[in-house]
Design an enzyme around this catalytic site. Structure first.
Site, PDB file in Angstrom:
ATOM      1  N   GLU A   1      49.217  27.661  53.707  1.00  0.00           N
ATOM      2  CA  GLU A   1      49.097  28.382  54.972  1.00  0.00           C
ATOM      3  C   GLU A   1      48.967  29.880  54.771  1.00  0.00           C
ATOM      4  O   GLU A   1      49.589  30.462  53.888  1.00  0.00           O
ATOM      5  CB  GLU A   1      50.322  28.081  55.839  1.00  0.00           C
ATOM      6  CG  GLU A   1      50.290  26.655  56.365  1.00  0.00           C
ATOM      7  CD  GLU A   1      51.522  26.281  57.176  1.00  0.00           C
ATOM      8  OE1 GLU A   1      51.388  25.393  58.022  1.00  0.00           O
ATOM      9  OE2 GLU A   1      52.596  26.850  56.956  1.00  0.00           O
TER      10      GLU A   1
ATOM     11  N   CYS B   1      48.918  37.561  55.940  1.00  0.00           N
ATOM     12  CA  CYS B   1      50.067  37.116  55.144  1.00  0.00           C
ATOM     13  C   CYS B   1      49.637  35.870  54.360  1.00  0.00           C
ATOM     14  O   CYS B   1      49.249  34.871  54.953  1.00  0.00           O
ATOM     15  CB  CYS B   1      51.185  36.796  56.133  1.00  0.00           C
ATOM     16  SG  CYS B   1      52.613  36.060  55.375  1.00  0.00           S
TER      17      CYS B   1
ATOM     18  N   CYS C   1      58.885  26.358  47.350  1.00  0.00           N
ATOM     19  CA  CYS C   1      59.557  27.453  46.638  1.00  0.00           C
ATOM     20  C   CYS C   1      60.748  26.875  45.897  1.00  0.00           C
ATOM     21  O   CYS C   1      61.409  25.963  46.398  1.00  0.00           O
ATOM     22  CB  CYS C   1      60.016  28.515  47.648  1.00  0.00           C
ATOM     23  SG  CYS C   1      60.774  29.952  46.876  1.00  0.00           S
TER      24      CYS C   1
ATOM     25  N   CYS D   1      66.410  29.327  49.660  1.00  0.00           N
ATOM     26  CA  CYS D   1      67.246  30.154  50.547  1.00  0.00           C
ATOM     27  C   CYS D   1      67.576  29.325  51.787  1.00  0.00           C
ATOM     28  O   CYS D   1      66.721  28.611  52.316  1.00  0.00           O
ATOM     29  CB  CYS D   1      66.504  31.419  50.949  1.00  0.00           C
ATOM     30  SG  CYS D   1      66.031  32.402  49.530  1.00  0.00           S
TER      31      CYS D   1
ATOM     32  N   CYS E   1      65.429  29.619  55.153  1.00  0.00           N
ATOM     33  CA  CYS E   1      63.969  29.637  55.062  1.00  0.00           C
ATOM     34  C   CYS E   1      63.409  28.229  55.066  1.00  0.00           C
ATOM     35  O   CYS E   1      63.814  27.387  54.255  1.00  0.00           O
ATOM     36  CB  CYS E   1      63.563  30.362  53.779  1.00  0.00           C
ATOM     37  SG  CYS E   1      61.792  30.300  53.450  1.00  0.00           S
TER      38      CYS E   1
ATOM     39  N   SER F   1      56.233  40.745  48.420  1.00  0.00           N
ATOM     40  CA  SER F   1      57.616  40.562  48.870  1.00  0.00           C
ATOM     41  C   SER F   1      58.329  39.619  47.904  1.00  0.00           C
ATOM     42  O   SER F   1      57.802  38.570  47.541  1.00  0.00           O
ATOM     43  CB  SER F   1      57.597  39.953  50.280  1.00  0.00           C
ATOM     44  OG  SER F   1      58.908  39.696  50.723  1.00  0.00           O
TER      45      SER F   1
ATOM     46  N   ASN G   1      64.093  33.444  62.662  1.00  0.00           N
ATOM     47  CA  ASN G   1      63.190  32.527  63.376  1.00  0.00           C
ATOM     48  C   ASN G   1      63.721  31.120  63.253  1.00  0.00           C
ATOM     49  O   ASN G   1      63.859  30.616  62.142  1.00  0.00           O
ATOM     50  CB  ASN G   1      61.791  32.572  62.763  1.00  0.00           C
ATOM     51  CG  ASN G   1      61.093  33.860  63.103  1.00  0.00           C
ATOM     52  OD1 ASN G   1      61.037  34.254  64.263  1.00  0.00           O
ATOM     53  ND2 ASN G   1      60.598  34.536  62.094  1.00  0.00           N
TER      54      ASN G   1
ATOM     55  N   CYS H   1      57.660  34.419  59.863  1.00  0.00           N
ATOM     56  CA  CYS H   1      58.333  34.493  58.564  1.00  0.00           C
ATOM     57  C   CYS H   1      59.274  33.323  58.390  1.00  0.00           C
ATOM     58  O   CYS H   1      60.065  33.023  59.274  1.00  0.00           O
ATOM     59  CB  CYS H   1      59.198  35.727  58.467  1.00  0.00           C
ATOM     60  SG  CYS H   1      58.317  37.245  58.406  1.00  0.00           S
TER      61      CYS H   1
HETATM   62  N1  SAH Z   1      59.730  34.647  48.562  1.00  0.00           N
HETATM   63  C1  SAH Z   1      59.423  35.948  49.020  1.00  0.00           C
HETATM   64  C2  SAH Z   1      58.262  35.995  50.001  1.00  0.00           C
HETATM   65  C3  SAH Z   1      58.186  34.907  51.013  1.00  0.00           C
HETATM   66  S1  SAH Z   1      59.506  34.845  52.200  1.00  0.00           S
HETATM   67  C4  SAH Z   1      60.658  36.604  49.620  1.00  0.00           C
HETATM   68  O1  SAH Z   1      61.677  35.946  49.770  1.00  0.00           O
HETATM   69  O2  SAH Z   1      60.588  37.805  49.876  1.00  0.00           O
HETATM   70  C5  SAH Z   1      58.993  36.150  53.289  1.00  0.00           C
HETATM   71  C6  SAH Z   1      60.058  36.719  54.176  1.00  0.00           C
HETATM   72  O3  SAH Z   1      60.437  35.795  55.195  1.00  0.00           O
HETATM   73  C7  SAH Z   1      61.343  37.089  53.454  1.00  0.00           C
HETATM   74  O4  SAH Z   1      61.663  38.436  53.719  1.00  0.00           O
HETATM   75  C8  SAH Z   1      62.387  36.163  54.045  1.00  0.00           C
HETATM   76  O5  SAH Z   1      63.643  36.769  54.039  1.00  0.00           O
HETATM   77  C9  SAH Z   1      61.824  35.936  55.431  1.00  0.00           C
HETATM   78  N2  SAH Z   1      62.315  34.725  56.078  1.00  0.00           N
HETATM   79  C10 SAH Z   1      62.508  33.522  55.495  1.00  0.00           C
HETATM   80  N3  SAH Z   1      62.976  32.633  56.407  1.00  0.00           N
HETATM   81  C11 SAH Z   1      63.056  33.285  57.588  1.00  0.00           C
HETATM   82  C12 SAH Z   1      63.444  32.884  58.912  1.00  0.00           C
HETATM   83  N4  SAH Z   1      63.804  31.645  59.183  1.00  0.00           N
HETATM   84  N5  SAH Z   1      63.417  33.821  59.878  1.00  0.00           N
HETATM   85  C13 SAH Z   1      62.999  35.077  59.619  1.00  0.00           C
HETATM   86  N6  SAH Z   1      62.601  35.498  58.400  1.00  0.00           N
HETATM   87  C14 SAH Z   1      62.641  34.610  57.393  1.00  0.00           C
HETATM   88 FE1  SF4 Z   2      61.535  31.188  48.688  1.00  0.00          FE
HETATM   89 FE2  SF4 Z   2      61.329  33.589  49.925  1.00  0.00          FE
HETATM   90 FE3  SF4 Z   2      61.877  31.361  51.326  1.00  0.00          FE
HETATM   91 FE4  SF4 Z   2      63.723  32.333  49.691  1.00  0.00          FE
HETATM   92  S1  SF4 Z   2      62.883  33.370  51.521  1.00  0.00           S
HETATM   93  S2  SF4 Z   2      63.134  30.170  49.875  1.00  0.00           S
HETATM   94  S3  SF4 Z   2      62.462  33.107  48.060  1.00  0.00           S
HETATM   95  S4  SF4 Z   2      60.000  31.773  50.216  1.00  0.00           S
END
Ligand code: SAH
Ligand code: SF4
Length: 348
Positions: free
Chosen positions: A91, A104, A111, A115, A118, A192, A290, A333
């Site tokens: 995506e 983006c 991944c 986290c 996420c 990022s 989100n 995000c």
């Molecule tokens: N792995 C990298 C890039 C992809 S994640 C990283 O972690 O930076 C991109 C961004 O989305 C990150 O800043 C992460 O903190 C944010 N993100 C992930 N899950 C989210 C959510 N549920 N709501 C808002 N932001 C989120």
């Molecule tokens: Fe991977 Fe970034 Fe999502 Fe963490 S926030 S699980 S590093 S994509």
């Protein structure tokens, strides 16, 4: 095909053209067709003789992505879904800003870092994307939107951790940034990361792009809970890196801070964050969480978000609230999952 011309740097192309007995200037000419002119096939390269094209055909081809699905959000953002040759979903999201677009893009399918907040993290890891698959997201969106002349900003903030797919990400960025490639300005490209220290140091040496670090917590305790990678690369280690990251004079490092209700969104958390980041020239992007189906957390209400922001303002930080666009189409995000068939999991 032996060589994919979308997966090739100018140096590799020079070797290839020389092996094929072509004049040295052909390498740049071919690169221009493949990247700047977005040629879909070798036959489109009309400035090459038929014989030269035939020679090239024998060893090379041009891969591409065709959008499987494009979903437009009420706020104007668009989620593009592509399918790789092995049937995985990738995506990319095009986001409207005041005077430009931001694109983006994804660097991995899934991944490894898991986290807790996420969506991509819940899928697990399927595989790395190749440089061509990263570049092809950009080519396809530029073509579909007619943006070749007005390049968008580019952020590697889609699915995956770019610095854990270092080689392919750097190769794709070289193709995107070079004058022989897409010629993106390095000021408009941001990588990022969740904070992979050795590769942050390496990236600073290899490419002049912007860096965003997903911080998301003011202490190791909270960060360990939200981002397991913090146990390997704890806060204070990478904040040291952030302090020494070579930032050209007009640039600042960006920290992303996802605000999660009752986890990291209180006044004390904001004060602790201000203490943690003092003396680092930086910008803090505040992203209200989100939600997605089955999400284990909630988004804080608006007053909490603005109260958090005012504390950072009192400490003289730049801290814009980034209301993620596209949340109604699950394109914001942390909501990306590659909604075709990712491994065995069907994603939203
Ligand atoms: N792995 C990298 C890039 C992809 S994640 C990283 O972690 O930076 C991109 C961004 O989305 C990150 O800043 C992460 O903190 C944010 N993100 C992930 N899950 C989210 C959510 N549920 N709501 C808002 N932001 C989120
Ligand atoms: Fe991977 Fe970034 Fe999502 Fe963490 S926030 S699980 S590093 S994509």
């Amino acid at each position: 095909m032996k060589y994919d011309l979308r997966n090739i740097t100018i140096e590799e192309l020079k070797n290839l053209t020389s092996d094929l007995g072509m004049e040295p200037y052909r390498a740049r000419q071919i690169a221009q067709w493949v990247f700047r002119n977005n040629a879909g096939s070798i036959d489109d390269m009309t400035s090459l003789s038929k014989e030269t094209r035939k020679k090239l055909h024998e060893v090379a081809g041009i891969s591409s992505f065709t959008p499987e699905k494009v979903v437009t959000s009420a706020d104007g953002s668009k989620k593009y879904l592509f399918k790789t040759a092995d049937g995985c979903g990738v995506e990319s999201v095009l986001l409207p800003e005041k005077n430009h677009w931001t694109l983006c893009i994804s660097s991995q399918i899934g991944c490894t870092l898991g986290c807790r907040f996420c969506y991509t993290g819940t899928i697990g890891f399927i595989r790395n994307l190749s440089a061509a698959e990263i570049v092809n997201q950009v080519s396809a969106v530029l073509k579909a939107e007619g943006l070749q002349e007005k390049l968008p900003n580019l952020v590697l903030m889609g699915m995956g951790e770019p610095l854990l797919n270092y080689e392919q990400v750097v190769k794709s960025l070289k193709i995107l940034l070079s004058p022989w490639g897409f010629n993106f300005s390095h000021r408009k490209v941001t990588v990022s990361t969740a904070g992979i220290i050795p590769q942050i140091q390496q990236l600073a040496r290899d490419l002049p792009v912007n860096l965003a670090i997903s911080l998301n917590a003011p202490s190791d305790e909270i960060r360990n809970f939200l981002m397991p990678v913090n146990k390997k690369y704890p806060l204070k280690n990478f904040l040291y890196e952030a302090r020494s990251f070579p930032i050209p004079s007009r640039k600042r490092i960006t920290f992303e801070y996802v605000l999660i209700k009752d986890v990291n969104d209180s006044g004390e958390h904001a004060e602790a964050l201000a203490r943690l980041l003092q003396k680092i020239p930086c910008k803090i992007n505040l992203i209200p969480f989100n939600e997605y189906p089955g999400a284990p957390f909630k988004r804080p209400d608006e007053e909490h978000v603005t109260a958090f922001q005012s504390i950072l303002h009192q400490h003289h930080f730049t801290a814009p609230i980034r209301i993620s666009k596209g949340s109604d189409i699950v394109a914001a995000c942390g909501q990306l999952g590659g909604s075709i068939n990712v491994g065995n999991k069907q994603t939203p």
